[in-house]
Write an enzyme that holds these catalytic residues in place. Sequence first.
Site, PDB file in Angstrom:
ATOM      1  N   LYS A 176       0.864  -1.209  -0.135  1.00 25.05           N
ATOM      2  CA  LYS A 176      -0.062   0.183   0.059  1.00 25.05           C
ATOM      3  C   LYS A 176       0.749   1.218   0.065  1.00 25.05           C
ATOM      4  O   LYS A 176       1.913   1.288   0.646  1.00 25.05           O
ATOM      5  CB  LYS A 176      -1.011  -0.129   1.285  1.00 25.05           C
ATOM      6  CG  LYS A 176      -1.820   1.234   1.346  1.00 25.05           C
ATOM      7  CD  LYS A 176      -3.067   1.072   0.955  1.00 25.05           C
ATOM      8  CE  LYS A 176      -3.903   2.231   0.728  1.00 25.05           C
ATOM      9  NZ  LYS A 176      -4.006   3.054  -0.418  1.00 25.05           N
ATOM     10  N   ASN A 235       6.085   0.571  -2.380  1.00 24.93           N
ATOM     11  CA  ASN A 235       5.538   1.822  -2.922  1.00 24.93           C
ATOM     12  C   ASN A 235       5.427   2.905  -2.165  1.00 24.93           C
ATOM     13  O   ASN A 235       4.795   3.074  -0.878  1.00 24.93           O
ATOM     14  CB  ASN A 235       3.865   1.380  -3.349  1.00 24.93           C
ATOM     15  CG  ASN A 235       3.294   2.269  -4.350  1.00 24.93           C
ATOM     16  OD1 ASN A 235       2.865   3.457  -3.759  1.00 24.93           O
ATOM     17  ND2 ASN A 235       3.293   2.019  -5.621  1.00 24.93           N
ATOM     18  N   CYS A 291      -0.477   9.615  -8.000  1.00 22.92           N
ATOM     19  CA  CYS A 291      -1.858   9.307  -7.298  1.00 22.92           C
ATOM     20  C   CYS A 291      -2.558  10.365  -7.785  1.00 22.92           C
ATOM     21  O   CYS A 291      -2.329  11.502  -7.769  1.00 22.92           O
ATOM     22  CB  CYS A 291      -1.605   9.229  -5.942  1.00 22.92           C
ATOM     23  SG  CYS A 291      -3.188   9.147  -5.144  1.00 22.92           S
ATOM     24  N   LYS A 302       6.561   5.014 -10.927  1.00 25.35           N
ATOM     25  CA  LYS A 302       5.143   4.867 -11.227  1.00 25.35           C
ATOM     26  C   LYS A 302       4.571   5.976 -11.948  1.00 25.35           C
ATOM     27  O   LYS A 302       4.275   7.263 -11.420  1.00 25.35           O
ATOM     28  CB  LYS A 302       4.296   4.206 -10.354  1.00 25.35           C
ATOM     29  CG  LYS A 302       3.181   3.654 -10.571  1.00 25.35           C
ATOM     30  CD  LYS A 302       2.442   2.906  -9.559  1.00 25.35           C
ATOM     31  CE  LYS A 302       1.076   2.703 -10.004  1.00 25.35           C
ATOM     32  NZ  LYS A 302       0.425   1.774  -8.853  1.00 25.35           N
ATOM     33  N   ILE A 305       0.489   1.670 -15.837  1.00 28.89           N
ATOM     34  CA  ILE A 305      -0.061   2.737 -15.607  1.00 28.89           C
ATOM     35  C   ILE A 305      -0.466   2.906 -14.277  1.00 28.89           C
ATOM     36  O   ILE A 305      -1.246   1.905 -13.967  1.00 28.89           O
ATOM     37  CB  ILE A 305      -0.874   3.542 -16.652  1.00 28.89           C
ATOM     38  CG1 ILE A 305      -2.299   2.339 -16.858  1.00 28.89           C
ATOM     39  CG2 ILE A 305      -0.300   3.503 -18.053  1.00 28.89           C
ATOM     40  CD1 ILE A 305      -3.357   2.845 -17.763  1.00 28.89           C
ATOM     41  N   THR A 315      -3.747   4.850 -12.285  1.00 25.16           N
ATOM     42  CA  THR A 315      -5.349   4.834 -12.671  1.00 25.16           C
ATOM     43  C   THR A 315      -5.486   6.278 -13.482  1.00 25.16           C
ATOM     44  O   THR A 315      -4.820   7.186 -13.262  1.00 25.16           O
ATOM     45  CB  THR A 315      -6.201   4.893 -11.422  1.00 25.16           C
ATOM     46  OG1 THR A 315      -5.767   5.965 -10.510  1.00 25.16           O
ATOM     47  CG2 THR A 315      -6.096   3.611 -10.789  1.00 25.16           C
ATOM     48  N   GLY A 341      -5.757  -2.978 -15.853  1.00 23.90           N
ATOM     49  CA  GLY A 341      -6.983  -3.611 -16.353  1.00 23.90           C
ATOM     50  C   GLY A 341      -6.440  -5.219 -16.708  1.00 23.90           C
ATOM     51  O   GLY A 341      -7.136  -5.821 -17.292  1.00 23.90           O
TER      52      GLY A 341
END
Lengths: 250, 303
Positions: free
Chosen positions: B45, B100, B131, B166, B192, B194, B245
């Site tokens: 997380k 992360n 984010c 990221k 990727i 979101t 996805g």
Amino acid sequence: MCGASMKQGIYTIVEHKALTKDVYRMVLAGDTSAMTMPGQFVEISLPGFFLRRPISVCDYDEKTITLIYKVVGQGTDAMAKMKEGETMDMLTGLGHGFGVEKSGDTPLLVGGGVGVPPLFNLAKKLIAAGKKPTVILGFNRAEEIFYAREFEELGASVIVTTVDGSEGVKGFVTDALPPLFSFVYSCGPMPMLRALYRAAQGTAGEFSLEERMGCGFGACMGCSIMTKEGSRRVCKDGPVFDKEVLEWQI
Amino acid sequence: MADLKVTLSGLELDNPLIPASGTFGYGYEFAELYDINMLGSFSFKGTTLEPRFGSPTPRFAETPSCRINAVRMQNPGIDRVISEELPRLKKVFHKKVVANIGGFSVEEYAECCARIDKEEQVGIIEVNVSCPNVHNGCMSFGTDPLGVSAVTKAVKAVTTKPVYVKLSPNVTDIVPIAAAAAEAGADGISLINTLLGMRIDLRTRKPVIANRMGGFSGSAILPVALRMVYQVYEAVKLPIIGMGGVTSARDVVEMMLAGATAVEIGAANLVDPWACPKILADLPRVMEQYGITSLKDIIGGAH
């Protein structure tokens, strides 16, 4: 936390019927071994919807799980159209439920509307343990009442309240509180829980909370609430919490 | 015998599957369900220097093929992750984990990464500059080559472990952003994150989630992710962790053909907590079907 971990399974709808205009009872047959305490919930998968839907468990035994749900959106609307004999993918045994052992001899159970169902298995277990529960079931009007008779048949003392006075005590659940009770269990809309929180100060209790969830098993942090003991996940640490840890103003 | 092994910056993984940050907590919810040591690794997380409660609820909305979330990096803070979460994790996960890391300033990223760099369990640091839910927060870094460069340089200066940056898909052109990370010394690229999305409740006539906008993920975004991984693979000579996805073994193979060395699986874990073991079990079958003996051989195979 709960003893057994959740399970995924395919369940067959063996009974599905309307209890009121928009409240339905669905009985599902399948593996119920992940269910360990009243107040737990399931996450159902519906075709065409990405996220699962959390639904509280009304009752369960070795072979079946009974859900009572209200149609409130597209997901539950699709659920209401399902027929007996159809199957559903569910995660079962989710969440931390009610602590039966905390009840004392004369516990009070307070349910509001669609918050009533999870109290049913709790009442059953309390009566089996020799306790004498009083159950207050709060609704807006007579047409919305469900399960009052079922609670009576278990052997509980049942008080029904309706906001418009069309049946039972006129007013809110807090207008019908008995003078003495050993512990209070509740599930229902937030304004009701907050009113009860104020009215039942001095008596310990457990409240079952509702929150929009992402996963239902503690991974995504989608349903976090702040408590006196820090951040907690409604799906995994709850949905049932000691009311004393809730950070609510009196 | 199908060979699933891949190597990320010297870190050998038994297979390319890595549950994505924010969908796997710190691992233990899933360790109750299956032996998570079967995974290649997992990305924990998103963690920041200070503890964060994140966004008010509701935090989730959906479409038929995706979810939209705005948790806004709820986490206990880097010190508690090091003192509590990692020791707990060590009992159930015996491989290297992907750390992360999020942040709100260049200094915060650097400080957080410097602290986690000392942890033996951490194999790769995945720096989240993308984010979408934090105002004036990390996405502003991820949408600007200069911001990505500054964060990458600062983190590389204080770490010894491989640093994967990221990236956000919410940009006009991903290539200069990936190139900026590479030039600044990144060891790899994760992408990727979101896509920024929204749903509106017809009854309240307001956005469904409290943060109004949220990160859109799920099978609907796979084509966007594949396109961006493909573009970055062409432009930058760094290993890529591809995600977005992915819900099946076929999707994993497709992501690797686009250019990914390893593949993160996100939203699928929240719908089916056994998604990763199911994909892993199915990978050899899909490999055989398409004549693949070693996954290493197909990385970037679509180019």
